[in-house]
Scaffold this active site. Structure first.
Site, PDB file in Angstrom:
ATOM      1  CG  HIS A  61      45.675  33.892  38.247  1.00 36.74           C
ATOM      2  ND1 HIS A  61      45.763  35.152  38.771  1.00 36.74           N
ATOM      3  CD2 HIS A  61      46.104  33.991  36.965  1.00 36.74           C
ATOM      4  CE1 HIS A  61      46.228  35.979  37.835  1.00 36.74           C
ATOM      5  NE2 HIS A  61      46.444  35.293  36.737  1.00 36.74           N
ATOM      6  CG  HIS A  92      46.712  39.664  35.835  1.00 33.09           C
ATOM      7  ND1 HIS A  92      45.391  39.642  35.471  1.00 33.09           N
ATOM      8  CD2 HIS A  92      47.275  38.562  35.286  1.00 33.09           C
ATOM      9  CE1 HIS A  92      45.168  38.589  34.707  1.00 33.09           C
ATOM     10  NE2 HIS A  92      46.281  37.919  34.581  1.00 33.09           N
TER      11      HIS A  92
END
Ligand SMILES: Nc1ncnc2c1ncn2[C@@H]1O[C@H](COP(=O)(O)OP(=O)(O)O)[C@@H](O)[C@H]1O
Ligand SMILES: Nc1ncnc2c1ncn2[C@@H]1O[C@H](COP(=O)(O)OP(=O)(O)O)[C@@H](O)[C@H]1O
Ligand SMILES: [Mg+2]
Ligand SMILES: [Mg+2]
Ligand SMILES: [Mg+2]
Ligand SMILES: [Mg+2]
Lengths: 216, 339, 339, 216
Positions: free
Chosen positions: C63, C225
């Site tokens: 991320h 995700h």
């Protein structure tokens, strides 16, 4: 040297229209050629430019042909960008200056217009025949037109020959390694691809032949 | 000319992409800049500043944040964005030059592409006719292209960002036209770049990739216009790739032993930060192993090719003066510190 | 476990990606942070600061710049990065908590995923056993997921970045543990997000896309995700996509008429800035058309899903206090102003 | 209630080894299941965790079985992350606590170990049967083992039945809509996919049967 036909502002206008039609219908092809060895915008550039030229000339019915060429060149400079914008823009402006304010012109002067255009491209871009650029199509076209008219060929025929010379020059760019423009960054990988600028140049000469023949 | 594209893009009409994106830039940063839609230029809110040398740059779009994202305080005074991958037209550069001239002259930072060079040249001539002092400096830092009679010369890539920052600081500090121009030149002379691609980008007008690069392959020696590179090889580890980049850059730059460097790891638009920092890890190690000192760095996607996956390395050999100018405050949408 | 991947990635051994990338982060920003490879944590150079409430966060990697790129001055004191898309283990959070505790307590900012919540919970219990005051605040701003008995609740996405910045400013300003915790909560309560994907990402361990999304399709309501979204539709214009995002966010947030907002247009990692600014252009217009005032914005790839093409919109309803904290100086690798 | 066989530290060690072998050979399958409705890391998580467990137990030949389970649980917590790390980590720790420091244990106690593990998972994760999680495999396994042993089935047989119950529970997750964990974010799109955690749980129970049978 006598040519059977005088050209005027209408010839320029219809030449520009013929170019616009032609690059528009060949846009994807030009983009594809440019994608292979350049950045894939040549078709879009030419269409944007000549669409603007046709629009700009629309309001100028009364202007002399030299003025129209200068306006067309300016319009290309102001709308195309890239390498082809300044090159073709200067070319048409230089060509237009040859004609000054005269209302008509003949074959011999057309040769001078195209020769001035070629000189301008070579001056700005510093390319010579064999560098795999638009010069490879434009220079043989100018040479052929001059020779044909000197040999007293009718203008339409001479232009046909010139267009063929441009197309031959265009095809001859395939095996060359580019030495100018973006394609030169590819080094040997530019070999085997036809130059997009030479291709659109051949379309432009062919468009000129059509414009003149249609009027004749 | 509504070309419907269904590529993986956020897009309205592709023909409006550049204008709409610049409108977004201006809406987001009204404190820094404005977008003149008619003239197609991005102008710093503070411009023109009387007595300050002004800096403008421009080129095709698709390299964001270059150049519009570098307009603001301490960097560019204006940017001239062309269509995607197409250099802007002289009218834009002329309008920008007029908009930012504060009487001390205007520096044009031009990346070395035939189109950019020709269009900027025409604009500079027009500006001179209008009595504005203009100098044009061409950036050509890409070592993938040999500078020879047989090419259009080296391309201008990563060094452009560094030159804009560093010369912007010089101009903000009150340097005169000759000094600011020299600063751009000095950055260009001391910087070298090399780029690689893991995928093609997709120009929005066509909606199709420029080239087809299978997974597991890498294009070495790419520019920033989505063009294929000098050669294609099978993709090695990140360490292998960085070996190629560092070797290409250092063998050409030939920095002095122990030289202080700025290492700029740049993403091409589709490569995520986790990979850029992985690359920097390798770059930092390898530069140090070569006896060099990376004392400054820049890591991120600053000069891009749309959504291309790939990266470039730019190395700039620093001196005290360049370090001072690099560290000087800057406030633009894409680069900001000290303010 | 050397899984050879030939995906379009800069990668050595996939198992080393996270550690090598963090080593690169630390090499690039030694003035701001250090990477403790043994404890697998990123720690602010200034930590622990006696009497200051410390902020830590963490979660799966992939991320970036979240969270390591937000460690520094005025934001996080430490970050705990797990494997790609896998929440970190309690040992990391415990080590980070001990490393940054300055006696005034430690706030854990936790994104609402079962794994993150459970691992942070264990760490908080261990830290409490060691006599450290810890509060845990769970971020759950994703309106794509209904918060009901029949889900694990909303996911924590974009608001995490805003909460880290704003609460970081509160802590830097000397607020106590309860106040800093409340600030995180307040941001979470006033922020809503919605994300869309134009491509899957490719987890490095498998080297394969998680899902297959044909061109011209969009996944609506994705998290961070790489998971597929709530539904798949055919891709409309950028304006259409923003309509969906704005409607989803506003109908849930229900901001007051004329409310001042922070609009955060976030790239998922593979979407270039030219498109993010195009999206912001649409977001800005549509928020104003709804009678709202986007007075602050953040545009860029700050909370990503590796190289996923996509974007998310987070809207935070501001007040004077939140504006002041947002504007306060921050200096981290990924977010910097005022310093 | 008499079971024919006492278990000890070696049983635990070989159970953990059997799990490690099993999740390693099924890693890609678990990843694939998790990619469909989660984030594609479950196989990697389990392999990382149980590789670490096997390594951690290597130096602990002398420890009693309860201690080994606690150590295994701690190791999972410290190496796995994600949802499965704390869940299985707490499960094994809770199970281990049931055995205290005793050197051997019997079938009845094994039921209590697994029941404590299940209770711990449900306590931490708040999932019940039908939520499409590992509970859907673990709870029927524990119930079946208890029932079988209560009916005086031999331990190996009872464990075989328990493993089958886990596999039945695992397959029964396919038509369910997830209500816990990442898969719940998908809403109705989670229907039609087998839960990865229930799948690895079935592997874990099957591994237990193998460990006990091999020793027996
Ligand atoms: N120096 C030059 N002299 C003459 N023609 C050139 C030169 N550089 C490029 N060209 C021509 O321009 C063409 C490319 O035009 P275009 O794609 O519109 O611009 P750009 O290369 O800037 O994208 C080439 O195919 C070539 O024929
Ligand atoms: N609240 C919960 N209770 C019980 N089991 C759960 C819960 N949440 C998730 N799980 C289990 O965890 C599995 C996923 O584990 P894993 O992929 O390793 O972690 P993560 O979801 O964090 O990536 C799911 O398939 C499910 O069986
Ligand atoms: Mg081109
Ligand atoms: Mg171009
Ligand atoms: Mg996970
Ligand atoms: Mg998972």
């Amino acid at each position: 040297m006598i040519t059977e036909q005088a050209m005027d502002a209408a010839t320029i206008t219809s030449w520009m229209r013929e170019i616009e039609t032609s690059v528009r219908s060949e846009r994807d092809y030009l983009v594809q050629l440019d994608a292979a060895i350049g950045d894939g915008d040549h078709g879009t550039n030419m269409v944007r430019g000549f669409e603007a030229v046709v629009q700009a000339l629309d309001g100028e019915a009364a202007a002399p042909p030299g003025r129209l060429l200068i306006l067309a060149g300016r319009t290309l400079v102001s709308t195309v960008g890239g390498a082809s914008g300044p090159l073709w823009g200067s070319a048409l402006r230089s060509g237009g200056r040859v004609l000054g304010d005269q209302p008509t012109f003949e074959g011999g002067q057309l040769v001078e217009v195209l020769a001035a255009a070629l000189a301008s491209v070579k001056d700005l871009g510093a390319a010579v025949v064999g560098d795999k650029t638009m010069v490879d199509a434009l220079e043989p076209a100018v040479d052929t037109l001059r020779t044909e008219l000197a040999a007293s060929a009718p203008l339409a025929t001479a232009l046909g020959e010139a267009a063929e010379a441009a197309e031959t020059g265009m095809r001859a760019t395939v095996p060359l390694q580019a030495r100018k423009g973006r394609a030169s960054y590819l080094g040997e990988r530019s070999i085997g691809h036809q130059d997009p600028g030479a291709t659109s140049t051949a379309l432009i000469i062919r468009a000129l032949q059509r414009a003149v023949s249609a009027a004749g | 000319m509504a070309v419907e594209t269904k590529a993986r893009k956020f897009l309205n009409n592709p023909a409006d992409l550049v204008a709409e994106s610049l409108a977004g830039l201006a809406a987001a940063h009204p404190d820094l800049l404005r977008y003149d839609a008619a003239a197609k230029i991005v102008v710093s809110k503070g411009a023109p500043k009387q007595g300050k040398v002004a800096l403008i740059s421009g080129g095709g779009s698709g390299h964001e944040p270059l150049h519009g994202g570098f307009v603001g305080i301490g960097m560019l005074d204006a940017a001239c964005p062309g269509e995607v991958f197409t250099s802007p037209v002289p009218d834009q550069m002329l309008a920008a030059t007029k908009a930012v001239d504060g009487g001390a002259g205007v520096v044009h930072i031009v990346k070395n592409y035939t189109g950019d060079v020709l269009n900027f040249k025409m604009a500079a001539e027009d500006a001179a006719d209008d009595g504005i002092k203009v100098t044009s400096i061409v950036i050509d830092d890409d070592v993938a292209v040999q500078d020879s009679l047989y090419t259009a010369g080296r391309r201008g890539v990563g060094a452009t960002v560094l030159a804009e920052k560093i010369a912007g600081a010089a101009a903000a500090g009150g340097a005169d036209l000759a000094t600011v121009s020299d600063t751009v030149k000095r950055v260009n002379e001391r910087a070298r770049s090399f780029g690689v691609a893991l995928s093609s980008c997709i120009p929005p007008a066509s909606g199709k990739p420029i080239f087809d690069l299978p997974e597991g392959q890498v294009e070495l020696g790419i520019g920033i216009h989505g063009e294929p590179g000098r050669r294609r090889e099978s993709l090695g580890s990140a360490s292998d790739v960085v070996d190629v980049m560092v070797e290409a850059v250092l063998s050409d730059l030939k920095p002095a032993k122990g030289a202080r460097l700025l290492a700029f790891v740049n993403g091409m638009g589709g490569t995520p930060l986790i990979e850029l920092y992985l690359l920097y890890h390798e770059v930092d190690r390898k530069l140090r192993a070569a006896g060099l000192e990376p004392v400054r760095n820049l890591i991120g996607s600053y000069i891009t090719s749309l959504e291309m996956a790939g990266a470039s390395l730019t190395v700039l050999e620093l001196d005290d003066e360049l370090i001072r100018l690099w560290d000087a405050p800057v406030h633009t949408p894409a680069l900001r510190w000290g303010i």
